[in-house]
Design a protein around this motif. Structure first.
Motif, PDB file in Angstrom:
ATOM      1  N   UNK A   1       0.831  -1.211   0.000  1.00  0.00           N
ATOM      2  CA  UNK A   1       0.000   0.000   0.000  1.00  0.00           C
ATOM      3  C   UNK A   1       0.863   1.258   0.000  1.00  0.00           C
ATOM      4  N   UNK A   2       1.942   1.234   0.737  1.00  0.00           N
ATOM      5  CA  UNK A   2       2.847   2.382   0.724  1.00  0.00           C
ATOM      6  C   UNK A   2       3.479   2.546  -0.658  1.00  0.00           C
ATOM      7  N   UNK A   3       3.895   1.446  -1.248  1.00  0.00           N
ATOM      8  CA  UNK A   3       4.460   1.502  -2.597  1.00  0.00           C
ATOM      9  C   UNK A   3       3.473   2.016  -3.614  1.00  0.00           C
ATOM     10  N   UNK A   4       2.233   1.538  -3.530  1.00  0.00           N
ATOM     11  CA  UNK A   4       1.202   2.005  -4.463  1.00  0.00           C
ATOM     12  C   UNK A   4       0.855   3.478  -4.219  1.00  0.00           C
ATOM     13  N   UNK A   5       0.945   3.920  -2.984  1.00  0.00           N
ATOM     14  CA  UNK A   5       0.664   5.327  -2.680  1.00  0.00           C
ATOM     15  C   UNK A   5       1.762   6.239  -3.219  1.00  0.00           C
ATOM     16  N   UNK A   6       2.999   5.757  -3.236  1.00  0.00           N
ATOM     17  CA  UNK A   6       4.115   6.570  -3.751  1.00  0.00           C
ATOM     18  C   UNK A   6       4.092   6.655  -5.269  1.00  0.00           C
TER      19      UNK A   6
ATOM     20  N   UNK B   1       1.639   7.231  -7.633  1.00  0.00           N
ATOM     21  CA  UNK B   1       1.031   8.419  -8.236  1.00  0.00           C
ATOM     22  C   UNK B   1       1.830   9.704  -7.984  1.00  0.00           C
ATOM     23  N   UNK B   2       2.422   9.807  -6.815  1.00  0.00           N
ATOM     24  CA  UNK B   2       3.262  10.976  -6.542  1.00  0.00           C
ATOM     25  C   UNK B   2       4.458  11.034  -7.472  1.00  0.00           C
ATOM     26  N   UNK B   3       5.090   9.895  -7.709  1.00  0.00           N
ATOM     27  CA  UNK B   3       6.210   9.846  -8.642  1.00  0.00           C
ATOM     28  C   UNK B   3       5.783  10.159 -10.065  1.00  0.00           C
ATOM     29  N   UNK B   4       4.602   9.691 -10.446  1.00  0.00           N
ATOM     30  CA  UNK B   4       4.082   9.964 -11.784  1.00  0.00           C
ATOM     31  C   UNK B   4       3.814  11.452 -11.979  1.00  0.00           C
ATOM     32  N   UNK B   5       3.170  12.069 -10.996  1.00  0.00           N
ATOM     33  CA  UNK B   5       2.885  13.509 -11.078  1.00  0.00           C
ATOM     34  C   UNK B   5       4.189  14.314 -11.055  1.00  0.00           C
ATOM     35  N   UNK B   6       5.095  13.959 -10.134  1.00  0.00           N
ATOM     36  CA  UNK B   6       6.370  14.666 -10.048  1.00  0.00           C
ATOM     37  C   UNK B   6       7.194  14.528 -11.315  1.00  0.00           C
ATOM     38  N   UNK B   7       7.224  13.340 -11.889  1.00  0.00           N
ATOM     39  CA  UNK B   7       7.950  13.126 -13.136  1.00  0.00           C
ATOM     40  C   UNK B   7       7.352  13.910 -14.291  1.00  0.00           C
ATOM     41  N   UNK B   8       6.026  13.971 -14.339  1.00  0.00           N
ATOM     42  CA  UNK B   8       5.359  14.739 -15.399  1.00  0.00           C
ATOM     43  C   UNK B   8       5.650  16.230 -15.272  1.00  0.00           C
ATOM     44  N   UNK B   9       5.569  16.740 -14.056  1.00  0.00           N
ATOM     45  CA  UNK B   9       5.858  18.160 -13.836  1.00  0.00           C
ATOM     46  C   UNK B   9       7.333  18.442 -14.136  1.00  0.00           C
ATOM     47  N   UNK B  10       8.211  17.559 -13.685  1.00  0.00           N
ATOM     48  CA  UNK B  10       9.645  17.747 -13.912  1.00  0.00           C
ATOM     49  C   UNK B  10      10.018  17.782 -15.381  1.00  0.00           C
TER      50      UNK B  10
END
Length: 167
Positions: free
Chosen positions: A118-123, A125-134
Motif C-alpha cells: 500500500x505504501x508503494x502504491x501510494x508513492x 502516483x506521486x512519482x508519476x505527477x512529479x515526473x510529469x511536472x519535472x
C-alpha cells in the motif's frame, strides 16, 4: 550482512554523497572545465558498469538507484536532460526488481519480509505527477541552477545522514 547497523549505513551514504556534492558544485561553478567534460561522451562500458553497481547497492540497501546515479552522472559532466531520465529509470528498475525479490522471498522465508504494498502504491502516483511536472519544467530551468540544486540536495542529505549517524 553487508551493513551491520544503521549508523554505518548512514555514514556510508554521507561518505558517498558529500564528495559528489563538492565535485558537482565545483564543476558547475567552473564553466570552462564543466563544458569540456560535458562534451566528452563516456564509453558505453562505464555507464553500464556504474548502473549495475548502483542497482546492486540500491537493491541491497532498499534505496532507489537514481538517488546515487543522478549525482554521479551529473558530477561526470553529463547534461541534466540526460541525467534525469537515467536516474528515474534506475530508480524504477531498482524498485520493481527489489519488490519482486522481496515478494518472492516472503514465499520461502520465515519472518516478515513482505514489502508494504500500500505504501508503494501510494508513492507511485506521486512519482508519476512529479515526473510529469519535472519533464515540463526542466527545459525552462537553467542547467547551472539544476546542477547546483542537485548538489545542494546531495549535500543536505549527506549532512543529514552524517548528523544522524553521529547523534
Amino acid at each position: 550482512m553487508l551493513c551491520p547497523d544503521w549508523v554505518f549505513f548512514r555514514l556510508l551514504i554521507a561518505a558517498l554523497l558529500l564528495p559528489l556534492r563538492v565535485r558537482l558544485c565545483v564543476r558547475t561553478l567552473s564553466p570552462a572545465r564543466g563544458r569540456a567534460v560535458a562534451e566528452a561522451e563516456p564509453s558505453p562500458v562505464a555507464p553500464t558498469a556504474l548502473a549495475v553497481a548502483v542497482g546492486v547497492v540500491g537493491g541491497v540497501y532498499g534505496i532507489g538507484g537514481g538517488s546515487l546515479l543522478g549525482p554521479i552522472l551529473a558530477a561526470r559532466g553529463l547534461p541534466m536532460t540526460r541525467v534525469a531520465p537515467a536516474a528515474l529509470a534506475a530508480t524504477f528498475a531498482t524498485c520493481v526488481v527489489g519488490a519482486v525479490v522481496y515478494a518472492l522471498l516472503s514465499l520461502t522465508s520465515v519472518g516478515d519480509v513482505v514489502p508494504d504494498r500500500w505504501l508503494g502504491l501510494a508513492c507511485g502516483p506521486g512519482g508519476l505527477v512529479g515526473g510529469s511536472i519535472g519533464t515540463r519544467l526542466q527545459p525552462c530551468l537553467p542547467e547551472t541552477g539544476l546542477r547546483l540544486l542537485l548538489g545542494g540536495l546531495a549535500a543536505g542529505l549527506g549532512t543529514l545522514y552524517a548528523v544522524q549517524a553521529l547523534a
